[in-house]
Design an enzyme around this catalytic site. Structure first.
Site, PDB file in Angstrom:
ATOM      1  N   GLY A  35     -38.562  27.689 -35.387  1.00  0.00           N
ATOM      2  CA  GLY A  35     -37.828  26.432 -35.368  1.00  0.00           C
ATOM      3  C   GLY A  35     -37.450  25.914 -36.736  1.00  0.00           C
ATOM      4  O   GLY A  35     -37.094  26.667 -37.649  1.00  0.00           O
ATOM      5  N   TYR A 175     -45.024  11.198 -27.676  1.00  0.00           N
ATOM      6  CA  TYR A 175     -44.464  11.900 -28.829  1.00  0.00           C
ATOM      7  C   TYR A 175     -43.764  10.939 -29.783  1.00  0.00           C
ATOM      8  O   TYR A 175     -44.000  10.961 -30.995  1.00  0.00           O
ATOM      9  CB  TYR A 175     -43.477  12.957 -28.339  1.00  0.00           C
ATOM     10  N   LYS A 179     -44.652   9.954 -33.645  1.00  0.00           N
ATOM     11  CA  LYS A 179     -43.725  10.094 -34.756  1.00  0.00           C
ATOM     12  C   LYS A 179     -43.473   8.752 -35.447  1.00  0.00           C
ATOM     13  O   LYS A 179     -43.250   8.703 -36.665  1.00  0.00           O
ATOM     14  CB  LYS A 179     -42.411  10.703 -34.267  1.00  0.00           C
TER      15      LYS A 179
END
Length: 268
Positions: A35, A175, A179
Site C-alpha cells: 500500500g 478507525y 486517526k
C-alpha cells in the site's frame, strides 16, 4: 525484465526534486510492505535514504527489501513487528540502529480499519485492536524514536492519518476516531520534541491500494463525482507529500496536517 519496484524507483526519481533530498538519512516505514507504506519506502530509497521496512509479515518485508536494495543500491532492512505490541517497539528501534544506524526519519503508516455491521456490534476486542495499531503504536514509536532523535541531531516524524478523521461516518467510526487521536498526537509531539524534531501528518484520502479491492466500484464512482479530482488516488501520488514533509524543504513545517485526498475535504 523491469520489475514493479524498478519502475516505481524510476518514477520516484523522475518526479523528485533535483538530487537526492534524503541522501544519507535512515528511515523506518511501518506497514511498509504494501500500500502507501510500500510506495513511501520505495520513494525514500530512490531519494537516497537507507530504509527499514516493518510489518507483521517479515517475508513480505524481506521480498521488498531485497528488490529495493538491488534497484537503488541503498541499504534496506526487513523487520517483523506488530505496532500494536508496545513491548516490541523499543527493541525494533534497537534492531534498526544495529543494522542501519540511528534513525533520522520515522513514518507511522501502519493502520487498520476492520469492517463491522453496525456500531452496536463493535466488540471491545475490535475497538482495542484498532486503537492499538492506529494510536498506541504510533504514540510509543514517536515517544521512543523522538527522544533518540532529539538527543542527537534531530529528525522527522511523519504520521499517515485519514481525511476520515475530519469527515467521520458511522461505518468507520473506531478507525476515524483513532486517526483523529493521531492528529492530536502530531501537535503534542511537535511541541515536545521541537525544534530539533519536526512532526507532521498526511490526511490521506481514498487510494487504490489492496484494501480498495473490497470497495463497491459503483458506490465509489458515485461518490467521486462530488470530489474535485473526480477519482481515487494512485498509491504513488502519496510520494510527493511524504518527500516534502520529510525532506529539507519543509524545515519550517511542523505540527501540520496536510490533506492528500483529491480535494475530498473540499467537497460537499
Amino acid at each position: 525484465m523491469t520489475t514493479t519496484v524498478e519502475r516505481s524507483v524510476a518514477s520516484a526519481r523522475s518526479g523528485a526534486a533535483a538530487g537526492q533530498p534524503l541522501a544519507g538519512r535512515r528511515a523506518l516505514v511501518t506497514g511498509g510492505s504494501r500500500g502507501l507504506g510500500r510506495e513511501i519506502a520505495i520513494a525514500f530509497a530512490a531519494a537516497g535514504a537507507d530504509v527499514a521496512v516493518a510489518s507483521r509479515k517479515k517475508d513480505a518485508c524481506e521480498d521488498l527489501a531485497a528488490e529495493l536494495a538491488a534497484a537503488t543500491g541503498r541499504r534496506v532492512s526487513a523487520h517483523a513487528a506488530h505496532v500494536g505490541d508496545w513491548d516490541r517497539l523499543d527493541p525494533l528501534l534497537d534492531e534498526i540502529e544495529q543494522e542501519l544506524g540511528p534513525l533520522d526519519v520515522l513514518v507511522n503508516n501502519a493502520g487498520m480499519a476492520p469492517l463491522y455491521d453496525s456500531l452496536d456490534t463493535v466488540s471491545e476486542a475490535l475497538f482495542d485492536k484498532v486503537f492499538a495499531v492506529n494510536v498506541k503504536g504510533p504514540f510509543r514509536l514517536m515517544a521512543a524514536a523522538g527522544r533518540r532523535m532529539a538527543g542527537r541531531d534531530g529528525g522527522v516524524v511523519l504520521n499517515v492519518s485519514s481525511m476520515g478523521s475530519k469527515r467521520p461516518t458511522a461505518a468507520d467510526l473506531p478507525y476515524t476516531a483513532a486517526k483523529s487521536a493521531l492528529n492530536t498526537l502530531t501537535a503534542g509531539f511537535a511541541q515536545e520534541y521541537g525544534p530539533s524534531v519536526r512532526v507532521n501528518t498526511i490526511l490521506a484520502g481514498p487510494f487504490a491500494t489492496d484494501i480498495s479491492r473490497s470497495w463497491d466500484p459503483a458506490t465509489v464512482a458515485a461518490m467521486a463525482r462530488e470530489w474535485p479530482a473526480r477519482r481515487v488516488g494512485d498509491p504513488a501520488e502519496i510520494v510527493g507529500a511524504a518527500l516534502y514533509l520529510c525532506g529539507p524543504h519543509a524545515s519550517y513545517t511542523t505540527g501540520a496536517l496536510l490533506a492528500v485526498d483529491g480535494g475530498r475535504l473540499a467537497a460537499p
